[in-house]
Design an enzyme around this catalytic site. Sequence first.
Site, PDB file in Angstrom:
ATOM      1  N   HIS A 270       0.830  -1.202   0.000  1.00 21.78           N
ATOM      2  CA  HIS A 270       0.000   0.000   0.000  1.00 21.78           C
ATOM      3  C   HIS A 270       0.869   1.258   0.000  1.00 21.78           C
ATOM      4  O   HIS A 270       0.441   2.309  -0.493  1.00 21.78           O
ATOM      5  CB  HIS A 270      -0.945   0.002   1.198  1.00 21.78           C
ATOM      6  CG  HIS A 270      -2.357   0.342   0.831  1.00 21.78           C
ATOM      7  ND1 HIS A 270      -3.113  -0.411  -0.040  1.00 21.78           N
ATOM      8  CD2 HIS A 270      -3.145   1.394   1.180  1.00 21.78           C
ATOM      9  CE1 HIS A 270      -4.299   0.144  -0.186  1.00 21.78           C
ATOM     10  NE2 HIS A 270      -4.346   1.237   0.537  1.00 21.78           N
ATOM     11  N   ARG A 273       1.435   2.013  -3.483  1.00 23.20           N
ATOM     12  CA  ARG A 273       0.209   2.594  -4.050  1.00 23.20           C
ATOM     13  C   ARG A 273       0.105   4.080  -3.682  1.00 23.20           C
ATOM     14  O   ARG A 273      -0.213   4.916  -4.523  1.00 23.20           O
ATOM     15  CB  ARG A 273      -0.991   1.810  -3.532  1.00 23.20           C
ATOM     16  CG  ARG A 273      -2.359   2.301  -4.003  1.00 23.20           C
ATOM     17  CD  ARG A 273      -3.398   1.261  -3.584  1.00 23.20           C
ATOM     18  NE  ARG A 273      -4.762   1.754  -3.622  1.00 23.20           N
ATOM     19  CZ  ARG A 273      -5.535   1.752  -4.711  1.00 23.20           C
ATOM     20  NH1 ARG A 273      -5.051   1.319  -5.864  1.00 23.20           N
ATOM     21  NH2 ARG A 273      -6.784   2.184  -4.656  1.00 23.20           N
ATOM     22  N   HIS A 296     -10.831   4.479  -7.275  1.00 20.92           N
ATOM     23  CA  HIS A 296     -11.687   5.020  -6.229  1.00 20.92           C
ATOM     24  C   HIS A 296     -13.055   5.359  -6.814  1.00 20.92           C
ATOM     25  O   HIS A 296     -13.152   5.959  -7.887  1.00 20.92           O
ATOM     26  CB  HIS A 296     -11.073   6.283  -5.623  1.00 20.92           C
ATOM     27  CG  HIS A 296      -9.880   6.012  -4.776  1.00 20.92           C
ATOM     28  ND1 HIS A 296      -8.945   6.988  -4.449  1.00 20.92           N
ATOM     29  CD2 HIS A 296      -9.440   4.882  -4.166  1.00 20.92           C
ATOM     30  CE1 HIS A 296      -8.006   6.473  -3.690  1.00 20.92           C
ATOM     31  NE2 HIS A 296      -8.297   5.189  -3.501  1.00 20.92           N
ATOM     32  N   TYR A 305      -4.689  12.709  -0.905  1.00 22.42           N
ATOM     33  CA  TYR A 305      -3.343  12.834  -1.458  1.00 22.42           C
ATOM     34  C   TYR A 305      -2.987  14.284  -1.757  1.00 22.42           C
ATOM     35  O   TYR A 305      -1.818  14.644  -1.790  1.00 22.42           O
ATOM     36  CB  TYR A 305      -3.213  11.992  -2.729  1.00 22.42           C
ATOM     37  CG  TYR A 305      -3.316  10.518  -2.463  1.00 22.42           C
ATOM     38  CD1 TYR A 305      -2.256   9.815  -1.894  1.00 22.42           C
ATOM     39  CD2 TYR A 305      -4.480   9.821  -2.742  1.00 22.42           C
ATOM     40  CE1 TYR A 305      -2.353   8.461  -1.634  1.00 22.42           C
ATOM     41  CE2 TYR A 305      -4.589   8.468  -2.483  1.00 22.42           C
ATOM     42  CZ  TYR A 305      -3.521   7.797  -1.933  1.00 22.42           C
ATOM     43  OH  TYR A 305      -3.618   6.454  -1.663  1.00 22.42           O
TER      44      TYR A 305
END
Length: 330
Positions: A270, A273, A296, A305
């Site tokens: 992750h 990612r 998403h 982010y």
Amino acid sequence: MSGSDGGPLARLCGAYLDHLAAERALADNTLLAYRRDLRRYDAFLADDGVTGPAGVGPAQVRAFLTALREGDEEHRALGAASAGRALAAVRGLHAFALREGWCATDAAAEVAPPVPPMRLPKAVPLEAVERILEAAGPAAAPASDARADLLALRDRALLEVLYGTGARISETVGLDVDDVAEAVESGDGGVGLVRFRGKGGHERLVPLGSYASRALQAYLVRVRPSLGRSGKGGPALFLNARGGRLTRQGGWGVLGAVAGRAGVEGVSPHTLRHSFATHLLDGGADIRVVQELLGHSSVTTTQVYTLVTVDHLREVYAVSHPRARYTAAR
């Protein structure tokens, strides 16, 4: 209970705890935590002159939540999660009181738990990602019969795909050979497409750059035929040393071992990612494009982010702009 032993509120708390133990079968540690939280609540209300559930309103419950967050001489201030757990005990108590006829209203129904601080996704710098990829093994290593060399090429391809697409580890180990055929055929200079099956069975196409394509080509030509001789893996793209489909746990193990050799700590699939998304936004990518790439369902999930990249922009500005920081005239 402390503060008003034997009073109506204490008896209500006792009845509620008995209900939790007998009918909800909560674990002993959970019951102890609820008992401790309700004892504190009882004492707080007693200090405010409230002795029974009928005298409690939303204002008292909110005041108790504030007291939990601020602390006092006897209690340390609680974070959002711990205060939320204590409030859950109080909300359950008042819902029980209304249901069992102790009072006519639920005093805590309108009081929302505190919102935990947003945890920013952890990303690693591009330089650290490149060290991890290099530590996995050369993308175009010469053919070898050595098992370690074969697995090194597989590991490089796996990690290149993880970072190159931002996919989840479950999506990546779930790939079949046909899912990457177009990406591999795109060659060294092109950007191909990989088909992922995400949460809820939703499919999405994600571009794959030339670095990852080259690593996949090397793996498919030199490694997979050898690993797949048993046929155990069927159409699976990434195979383990026994020829079966590489598992999610196996993928975690690959990254952990490679990151350890690269000297990069605390990295998970992750993390790659998160790094994929952060590096794209740092490079100027539109947030809705990143949303689509990550799979998403809502752009709200992706917006976390942007907080990371804003911090990055602030740091760059503070270091780079000649008038970002005030300095006394020399």
